[in-house]
Design an enzyme around this catalytic site. Structure first.
Site, PDB file in Angstrom:
ATOM      1  N   CYS A   1     -14.321  20.621 -15.348  1.00 43.91           N
ATOM      2  CA  CYS A   1     -14.545  20.683 -16.794  1.00 43.91           C
ATOM      3  C   CYS A   1     -13.277  21.093 -17.543  1.00 43.91           C
ATOM      4  O   CYS A   1     -12.883  20.455 -18.516  1.00 43.91           O
ATOM      5  CB  CYS A   1     -15.702  21.628 -17.113  1.00 43.91           C
TER       6      CYS A   1
ATOM      7  N   ASN B   1     -18.883  21.508 -21.186  1.00 42.84           N
ATOM      8  CA  ASN B   1     -18.543  21.437 -19.754  1.00 42.84           C
ATOM      9  C   ASN B   1     -19.549  20.625 -18.946  1.00 42.84           C
ATOM     10  O   ASN B   1     -19.194  20.018 -17.936  1.00 42.84           O
ATOM     11  CB  ASN B   1     -18.425  22.843 -19.159  1.00 42.84           C
TER      12      ASN B   1
END
Lengths: 341, 341, 341, 341
Positions: free
Chosen positions: B147, B308
């Site tokens: 992420c 994320n």
């Protein structure tokens, strides 16, 4: 100096007892136990105590004899070990929940198992100085109420005793995540709990039984986990007796709490702070109580707030100790809370 | 319809894949596995999917053959089982992390163990369409970046490739709690994690190595857990090459991202929204990128934000699938994000 | 008793001064002014003070003469009125910002206007006892540093003075919303600010200039508003001088701060509390400082945290007063902070 | 394509209408007005719409004629200008509150002023498709209920209409900060509102009157602002009629909502998701409804949750438009919500 020991000192209530006791001018912390962490520095687990203590967790089997034993031990285990604990200290202050209900049937009903030391139940005094100060002055066995129960008792007992309310009381209780303790569980993961409005007990929460016991009124309580680490707020609706008005309620609360060091009757007419809110109480031992009456309505809405780990737990326990030992009730409990916070 | 399976569907990345895929017009979810929860309704674990799917978690040993296999499986296990997974699907899209670094030595260095399938490493394409779209059109093995790495690569690769920055880049990465996954652990308890500013990786976070691999520049990254469930934000400082000014940076980003469906160059002059903030990106597949140049300074500050679990994980994986199968890249990924939120 | 007045007592810094001073054993609060709220009860605005004070806000034109005047007044206005304030008290402790930079040119550069009392600038001592204790013992004009500046100075000055770091320092500063003050503005609406990661000053924040002034090093600081009401955290990256290793840094901090009552060197090897986090510092006067060194890296990462309203403002101001009047430095500042919180 | 205009498009409800409408396949946004911001880009105020629209706010005096006019205009102003608005569009969908109560006396009682267009009151249909779908198919004047009122009506009307509940209902309503709108005010400052449990309406909230109107039952509602930007949750306690049991309640809800696209009856036996929680509903148009019955108790506790800006406002308004124009009710409203979030 009063020599105290904290059993179960690695949890959140245990840590809060240590926080208060390290600053208490008349206390010496003689032992703080943890089964899993003994030998480790206390400030590794409770980092707010860095620089304030060099204490190390000790194992339970090294417990000795103390003036006061604070029990932050698990429910169930506590009632079975209570005889052992009673032998260790002149005064035992129990925060576990096992000795809050005096009636073994009510205990069995709400806790789902038979009490293992029913003979001891009547020997405990409820650890809420505002309601039981005189008995606490000489009490050697003190059971500190549940966090939501303390707020509910402080809200409702004055009105119930004065005969101002009658019939069933509906209680909406909101509580922060620290009340669930320091043990990991999926439901307390930050990602799951953050911002939640989790109705975890729509009925039959154990603290409901404590409020009923103290007020003599039927209580229906709903408990919701809200976004806060610390903090309890209760919104209670009760039916007014005939002819009861705002003045009689206010004067009852003022009469009861006017001299209390840790209950504040909040009665602002307007503004964002006109009802109790736990947001400004973190770390303080205050329970704030306020109320609203709708013109013409037969009901009163009582609102109370406290920090579940302080007035709803460790702070209240220390206040009881202060009463028991004839100290200033404020000793160790001076922190006012923060605004904004 | 593309028949897909999600392996490891009970976790947060798995759940996010399901959320996106149930609404994807060209996808049929043929299986969603969970070792511990097989046989249970998916919407019991992912309650946002109530009313949207009747799927039940299946055990892994019933996996069959699919057009696409999404792997939301644990690091370590994934690399050892990869040959097995590759036999199950024409296209494998791996979100585990095990195939992100192409160099086995870098892998060993950052992950602390030897790679178990080094021969497979060069067969994977990095799953970031903005950088590798052409290769992804025919890729059968796709490794979705971390992420924070995705945000870092989208921030820095255009500048690095254009020769606008040089030397070492300092990256401050902030990330929400969902990045830690759905497994309980004391450090992710709400009471511990709420409101935290936890520097959990002052140096040597694994995503640092991915950004270095993509940019060819030395990266020094610090990672801090912040109060959010979803969301990553990066603040990157890089040294400008000679004569580089605001215009050249802006035109480089615009040239690179002007037609991209999911990267937005944020360039407001003032106001509270003038730099990327993950707060408005929850649930969306956008990565927002912005920058600031101090007059006379030899450095540029680049700021990027994404969700994320979406552009930093599941959404990006679906975007890769869309590219691979010649679908609209936006399919299943239309949600814009919320303001306020 | 020391007679003090707080000018600008309705704001957040003013309120925090009152919170600390009402519990200070050697202080009498003689006046607390508010232009807009004079005549109103202080605890209506600062509800945490209910039951602790009956003080009423007074108008500024009733100010008289005091031992100490705390100025929580706005920037700009403060410098123009300083001669007036200096006539009112033996000791003036200014929290406005106007007297933090000694160089009028630096002031003009960072504040965007010419200083209106440049002759007074050299007469002020920086109010940070850890760096200027001796001068503070006799100082009558004290300027308390900015919240992020205090954290930065406590992080970097020991290393800079010992020659352990060199060249430019990059500082990532994160700050809670109370730093923006008690005035309403759309950008501080809860709906906009909640959960935000708002890079409000990518470069050129005023506190950057204070850190540069104190360390003699070039500082590049980025400031981000994060989800917290209270709290500042800084992550600083600095270049190490030749041969500097972990031991020399640790021993420098320990040498400098070993006896300090309010700076703690945090040096746990593992666990979730191994770096400073403002989460456990709310209400306390601690600044926690820690650091990380990557093996083989020429950089050190220093992390510091404090409560912006306490050690970053009001608490620090009271500590300065304690130094100035020869009191225990801890007087009024005993609160340890809470865990969990 | 349906040509729509949004009046008052710079606020939170206005922005949410735009978010939904830009993705609606059968809608063209012909105008979005703002008195203070006309001429400015919409995505400067609603940054989530970057890359999704190039619309600019227009002044109100350029309003023309549309198929649908959505009014996100202030209470009071809306009722006085309603004749003007009705002339602009075939269908007017009002979110202001001014046309929610049909009885002018109830309006005067709850809003504290006389209604300025009482003749128009009976011409409006309540915009809640689950209760008024048939009338909405041909309605040209639609008044969308309040956010808490929608949750209350969806919770209680099925039980009231089936005669399962009787007597007074107590409602505890909790609401996020976006319900207060985008205007700055001290009480909505982040520092004041963050983490608050603010009982802002212990009695007599206006939405109470809407629930009473819809159910025909006396309602006593308490409204508390909680830590959330979006989200409403209601906990309702009602007295059961004779012989009513869990099965009859469940079958009533299922019969009523089994085919509804946007009401989900939540009936898990255990786990952290067993009651409705707004946490997973942000951005979605769902209202989740669940309930609990204590064995032997004469009361039922009904719990409902929704996103105040979507099912409690803009989403519900668009659903009404979809009904009115014979479109799929889900058009533009497909987003499922996020978990975790």
């Amino acid at each position: 100096m009063i020599r105290v020991a904290v059993v179960g000192a690695a949890g959140y209530i245990g840590g809060e007892l240590l926080r208060i006791l390290v600053s208490h001018p008349q206390v010496e912390i003689a032992a703080a136990t943890s089964r899993s962490l003994h030998g480790r520095q206390i400030d590794g687990v409770h980092p707010n105590l860095r620089g304030r203590t060099k204490l190390v967790f000790s194992p339970e089997d090294e417990l000795d004899r103390y003036d006061v034993l604070f029990l932050a031990t698990p429910h169930r285990e506590t009632m079975s070990r209570m005889p052992e604990f009673l032998a260790m200290a002149g005064t035992v202050i129990d925060l576990s929940g096992d000795f809050r209900l005096r009636d073994p049937d009510a205990f069995a009903d709400y806790y789902g198992l038979a009490h293992q030391a029913p003979d001891l139940l009547p020997t405990f005094v409820t650890g809420l100085p505002e309601l039981h100060r005189e008995r606490l002055r000489t009490a050697d066995r003190i059971s500190v109420p549940g966090c939501m129960a303390s707020a509910g008792m402080l809200s409702l007992v004055p009105l119930a005793e004065a005969g101002l309310i009658t019939g069933e009381v509906a209680v909406d209780a909101r509580t922060g995540s620290s009340g669930s303790g320091a043990k990991a569980g999926v439901e307390n993961l930050h990602a799951e709990r953050s911002g939640a409005l989790r109705v975890f007990a729509p009925t039959r929460h154990r603290h409901e039984a404590e409020i009923a016991q103290a007020t003599g009124l039927p209580i229906r309580m709903t408990a919701t986990g809200i976004e806060a680490v610390r903090g309890v707020q209760l919104v209670c609706r009760a039916w007014l007796g005939d002819g009861v008005d705002e003045r009689s309620i206010r004067s009852t609360y003022r009469g009861r709490y006017g001299e209390e060091p840790f209950v504040r009757v909040v009665a602002q007419r307007r503004g964002m702070h006109r009802f109790p809110d736990a947001k400004i109480l973190s770390g303080s031992n205050f329970c704030d109580v306020g109320f609203a009456l709708e013109r013409g309505s037969p009901q009163v809405t009582v609102i109370a707030a406290l920090d579940n780990l302080v007035k709803g737990g460790a702070g209240n326990a220390v206040q009881c100790m202060n009463v028991r030992f004839g100290l200033s009730e404020r000793a160790g409990l001076e922190f006012t809370g923060l605004h904004p916070n």
